[in-house]
Design an enzyme around this catalytic site. Sequence first.
Site, mmCIF file in Angstrom:
data_model
loop_
_atom_site.group_PDB
_atom_site.id
_atom_site.type_symbol
_atom_site.label_atom_id
_atom_site.label_comp_id
_atom_site.label_asym_id
_atom_site.label_seq_id
_atom_site.Cartn_x
_atom_site.Cartn_y
_atom_site.Cartn_z
ATOM 1 N N ARG A 42 32.125 71.514 -34.300
ATOM 2 C CA ARG A 42 32.479 72.881 -34.592
ATOM 3 C C ARG A 42 33.936 73.031 -35.000
ATOM 4 O O ARG A 42 34.376 74.069 -35.445
ATOM 5 C CB ARG A 42 32.233 73.707 -33.314
ATOM 6 C CG ARG A 42 30.749 73.956 -33.061
ATOM 7 C CD ARG A 42 30.482 74.387 -31.610
ATOM 8 N NE ARG A 42 30.105 73.226 -30.823
ATOM 9 C CZ ARG A 42 29.802 73.294 -29.524
ATOM 10 N NH1 ARG A 42 29.863 74.429 -28.871
ATOM 11 N NH2 ARG A 42 29.434 72.215 -28.866
ATOM 12 N N GLU A 98 37.373 68.239 -42.227
ATOM 13 C CA GLU A 98 37.479 67.894 -40.807
ATOM 14 C C GLU A 98 38.736 68.535 -40.213
ATOM 15 O O GLU A 98 39.710 68.798 -40.921
ATOM 16 C CB GLU A 98 37.500 66.347 -40.697
ATOM 17 C CG GLU A 98 37.650 65.763 -39.327
ATOM 18 C CD GLU A 98 36.592 66.146 -38.294
ATOM 19 O OE1 GLU A 98 36.248 67.324 -38.211
ATOM 20 O OE2 GLU A 98 36.169 65.244 -37.544
ATOM 21 N N ASP A 102 41.586 61.084 -35.720
ATOM 22 C CA ASP A 102 42.241 60.453 -34.592
ATOM 23 C C ASP A 102 42.021 58.935 -34.719
ATOM 24 O O ASP A 102 42.710 58.273 -35.495
ATOM 25 C CB ASP A 102 41.621 61.083 -33.342
ATOM 26 C CG ASP A 102 42.259 60.667 -32.050
ATOM 27 O OD1 ASP A 102 43.474 60.549 -32.002
ATOM 28 O OD2 ASP A 102 41.518 60.480 -31.067
ATOM 29 N N THR A 103 41.023 58.390 -34.034
ATOM 30 C CA THR A 103 40.762 56.949 -34.168
ATOM 31 C C THR A 103 40.208 56.601 -35.554
ATOM 32 O O THR A 103 40.343 55.471 -35.999
ATOM 33 C CB THR A 103 39.732 56.474 -33.123
ATOM 34 O OG1 THR A 103 38.508 57.178 -33.331
ATOM 35 C CG2 THR A 103 40.226 56.709 -31.704
ATOM 36 N N LEU A 107 34.947 59.840 -39.017
ATOM 37 C CA LEU A 107 34.868 59.929 -40.477
ATOM 38 C C LEU A 107 34.339 58.652 -41.104
ATOM 39 O O LEU A 107 33.653 58.700 -42.122
ATOM 40 C CB LEU A 107 36.226 60.315 -41.055
ATOM 41 C CG LEU A 107 36.496 61.814 -40.910
ATOM 42 C CD1 LEU A 107 37.897 62.157 -41.355
ATOM 43 C CD2 LEU A 107 35.480 62.615 -41.721
HETATM 44 P P1 IMP Z 1 38.024 60.263 -34.191
HETATM 45 O O1 IMP Z 1 36.611 59.825 -34.343
HETATM 46 O O2 IMP Z 1 38.699 59.553 -33.047
HETATM 47 O O3 IMP Z 1 38.841 60.205 -35.449
HETATM 48 O O4 IMP Z 1 37.976 61.720 -33.645
HETATM 49 C C1 IMP Z 1 37.869 62.792 -34.408
HETATM 50 C C2 IMP Z 1 37.392 63.956 -33.553
HETATM 51 O O5 IMP Z 1 37.931 63.914 -32.229
HETATM 52 C C3 IMP Z 1 37.907 65.237 -34.140
HETATM 53 O O6 IMP Z 1 36.993 65.781 -35.034
HETATM 54 C C4 IMP Z 1 38.045 66.114 -32.924
HETATM 55 O O7 IMP Z 1 36.815 66.737 -32.644
HETATM 56 C C5 IMP Z 1 38.358 65.171 -31.804
HETATM 57 N N1 IMP Z 1 39.822 65.146 -31.547
HETATM 58 C C6 IMP Z 1 40.714 64.209 -31.935
HETATM 59 N N2 IMP Z 1 41.948 64.504 -31.544
HETATM 60 C C7 IMP Z 1 41.851 65.695 -30.903
HETATM 61 C C8 IMP Z 1 42.826 66.548 -30.277
HETATM 62 O O8 IMP Z 1 44.047 66.301 -30.243
HETATM 63 N N3 IMP Z 1 42.329 67.695 -29.740
HETATM 64 C C9 IMP Z 1 41.007 68.028 -29.746
HETATM 65 N N4 IMP Z 1 40.080 67.265 -30.323
HETATM 66 C C10 IMP Z 1 40.495 66.102 -30.895
HETATM 67 MG MG MG Z 2 35.662 67.236 -34.638
#
Ligand code: IMP
Ligand code: MG
Length: 176
Positions: A42, A98, A102-103, A107
């Site tokens: 969301r 998006e 983060d990691t 994506l």
């Molecule tokens: P990734 O798979 O680690 O790149 O995470 C991406 C998803 O993690 C994002 O779409 C967010 O939903 C969540 N996320 C990453 N960092 C944050 C943050 O600082 N606050 C809240 N949600 C986060």
């Molecule tokens: Mg997200």
Amino acid sequence: MEYRIDVLIDEKTLAEKVEELGKRIEKDYGNADEVILVGLLRGSTVFLSDLARHINLDARFDFMVVSSYGNSMDSSRDVQIKKDLEEEIRDRHIIIVEDIIDTGYTLERVKEFLELREPASLKICTLLDKPDRREVEVPVDYVGFTIPDVFVIGYGIDYAQKHRNLPYVGKVIPLD
Ligand code: IMP
Ligand code: MG
């Protein structure tokens, strides 16, 4: 956990950047008949709705749900597709919208999943990017703000489902 919220990116700065991104997209896709904005629910909803209003083209909306953090402040890394798109995307121009990268696992997974359907093009637009936390490389075409490794909320982004409706991006400061 008790915490305080400090403003990281205020409303005006967000609005200016979102307009700039929308105009860039409009220019880049000016020759296309249409573009489909694919929001990841969301967190991307507030960003997507503001962004779309700065893209003066036939920009359509579609959404996916992918598994997220749950109630924790760290990535699950095991990304599951929970809701697929409604539209066919073969031979169409797709921009994944998006809230934050983060990691990179989310994506990477979504991109791989959608590429199998052979869209005409597939790009990624994120409001926020935390490059210090990246574990897998994902090419990102449009980035609003590069931020340090802090946990953020607001403008669609939650902490345990709270704070999505804050009009600014704030950082969560744990108090002990
Ligand atoms: P990734 O798979 O680690 O790149 O995470 C991406 C998803 O993690 C994002 O779409 C967010 O939903 C969540 N996320 C990453 N960092 C944050 C943050 O600082 N606050 C809240 N949600 C986060
Ligand atoms: Mg997200």
